[in-house]
Design an enzyme around this catalytic site. Structure first.
Site, mmCIF file in Angstrom:
data_model
loop_
_atom_site.group_PDB
_atom_site.id
_atom_site.type_symbol
_atom_site.label_atom_id
_atom_site.label_comp_id
_atom_site.label_asym_id
_atom_site.label_seq_id
_atom_site.Cartn_x
_atom_site.Cartn_y
_atom_site.Cartn_z
ATOM 1 N N ASN A 31 -13.153 -3.780 3.244
ATOM 2 C CA ASN A 31 -13.861 -2.701 3.339
ATOM 3 C C ASN A 31 -14.816 -2.717 2.115
ATOM 4 O O ASN A 31 -14.159 -3.355 0.908
ATOM 5 C CB ASN A 31 -13.251 -1.558 3.166
ATOM 6 C CG ASN A 31 -12.463 -0.884 5.038
ATOM 7 O OD1 ASN A 31 -13.068 -1.409 5.710
ATOM 8 N ND2 ASN A 31 -11.509 -0.466 4.855
ATOM 9 N N ASP A 56 0.568 -1.088 0.138
ATOM 10 C CA ASP A 56 -0.086 0.012 -0.188
ATOM 11 C C ASP A 56 1.144 1.340 -0.112
ATOM 12 O O ASP A 56 1.779 1.080 0.499
ATOM 13 C CB ASP A 56 -0.757 -0.189 1.474
ATOM 14 C CG ASP A 56 -2.014 1.104 1.270
ATOM 15 O OD1 ASP A 56 -1.699 2.262 1.196
ATOM 16 O OD2 ASP A 56 -3.707 0.806 1.082
ATOM 17 N N HIS A 81 -6.564 -6.214 2.906
ATOM 18 C CA HIS A 81 -5.036 -5.388 3.262
ATOM 19 C C HIS A 81 -4.593 -6.551 4.466
ATOM 20 O O HIS A 81 -5.255 -7.131 4.866
ATOM 21 C CB HIS A 81 -6.070 -3.773 4.478
ATOM 22 C CG HIS A 81 -6.848 -3.004 3.475
ATOM 23 N ND1 HIS A 81 -6.186 -1.863 3.658
ATOM 24 C CD2 HIS A 81 -8.172 -3.128 3.244
ATOM 25 C CE1 HIS A 81 -6.364 -0.788 2.879
ATOM 26 N NE2 HIS A 81 -7.928 -2.276 2.653
ATOM 27 N N HIS A 124 -10.132 -6.021 -2.246
ATOM 28 C CA HIS A 124 -9.061 -5.620 -2.470
ATOM 29 C C HIS A 124 -8.882 -5.979 -0.348
ATOM 30 O O HIS A 124 -9.622 -5.648 0.358
ATOM 31 C CB HIS A 124 -7.868 -4.480 -2.298
ATOM 32 C CG HIS A 124 -8.421 -3.242 -2.099
ATOM 33 N ND1 HIS A 124 -9.803 -2.534 -2.090
ATOM 34 C CD2 HIS A 124 -8.207 -1.956 -0.808
ATOM 35 C CE1 HIS A 124 -10.227 -1.416 -2.015
ATOM 36 N NE2 HIS A 124 -9.156 -1.306 -0.909
ATOM 37 N N VAL A 132 -10.852 2.063 -3.124
ATOM 38 C CA VAL A 132 -10.492 2.228 -4.361
ATOM 39 C C VAL A 132 -11.768 0.344 -5.006
ATOM 40 O O VAL A 132 -11.991 0.231 -3.693
ATOM 41 C CB VAL A 132 -9.261 1.334 -4.404
ATOM 42 C CG1 VAL A 132 -9.165 1.093 -6.431
ATOM 43 C CG2 VAL A 132 -8.266 2.468 -4.713
#
Lengths: 112, 112
Positions: A85, A28, A100, A98, A94
Site C-alpha cells: 500500500n 503482522d 504484506h 512494507h 505505517v
C-alpha cells in the site's frame, strides 16, 4: 520514527520469520489472514514512490524473499498474496515501506 | 497459452498504459477500483514462485514501473495499492505473473 524502525532497531519485539542484511520479515500483529507477514527493507523508504532506480534490486529481493517466508509459514504450495500500500487511498498505515505476505485461506477481493 | 500472452503477442487488443522492452502495462477489463492496471513481464513467468534469483531486477523494475503507471492514470499523489496473487488461495486467475495497480478511491481491506 515509525514502529517498524523501532522493530529494526530492536527497541520493540517482533516475531521474526526471516532476516538478512537487506530485509526483515515478521508477523503482522493484526493479521488479516491466517498467515500474515510483513517484509520490510532495512533502508528507511516511506513507500514505493520514495524509491530510487537503484533500489530496483532491493525491491526485487523483497519479492523473492516472500517465497522463503511463504515456505516457512507453510503456504508456499497453497498460494499467497503480496500487497504494498502506497499512500492514503491505499490505506497505508505505517510510513516505512512494507510488503504484506498473506495466505492460509482463500482470500477475497483485491480492493476490499 | 494465457490471455496475457495473447495480449503480448498482439493477438487480442488491450488499452496499453505503458510499455518497454521488459514489461507491458494495460487496463484490467474487469476493474476492481476506478484505476486498475496490470503490469506483466514479457518473460512468461507463471507467478513469483516460478521466478529465478536472476529475475530480481525484473521484479524490481515492475514495482518501479508502477509509479509511471500511477502518474499516467492520475493516482500517484492520492496513492495506490500493488497486489500480486500467487496460486489458488490468493485467487490468481491468469497464470502469467501480473502486478495489479489499483487506486482512484479509498480501498478497503487487504484480504477481501
Amino acid at each position: 520514527m515509525t514502529i517498524f524502525q523501532k522493530i529494526l532497531d530492536g527497541e520493540i519485539p517482533a516475531h521474526v520469520v526471516y532476516e538478512d542484511e537487506r530485509v526483515l520479515a515478521f508477523r503482522d500483529i493484526h493479521p488479516a489472514a491466517p498467515v500474515h507477514v510483513l517484509i520490510i527493507p532495512r533502508k528507511p523508504l516511506i513507500d514505493v514512490r520514495a524509491a530510487e532506480e537503484e533500489d530496483a534490486l532491493l525491491l526485487g529481493h523483497m519479492i523473492l524473499v516472500s517465497r522463503e517466508v511463504a515456505r516457512r509459514e507453510g503456504v508456499l504450495e497453497s498460494g499467497y498474496r503480496l500487497v504494498i500500500n502506497n499512500g492514503t487511498d491505499a490505506g497505508q498505515e505505517v510510513f516505512h515501506l512494507h510488503l504484506h505476505v498473506m495466505g492460509g485461506a482463500r482470500l477475497g477481493g483485491l480492493a476490499g
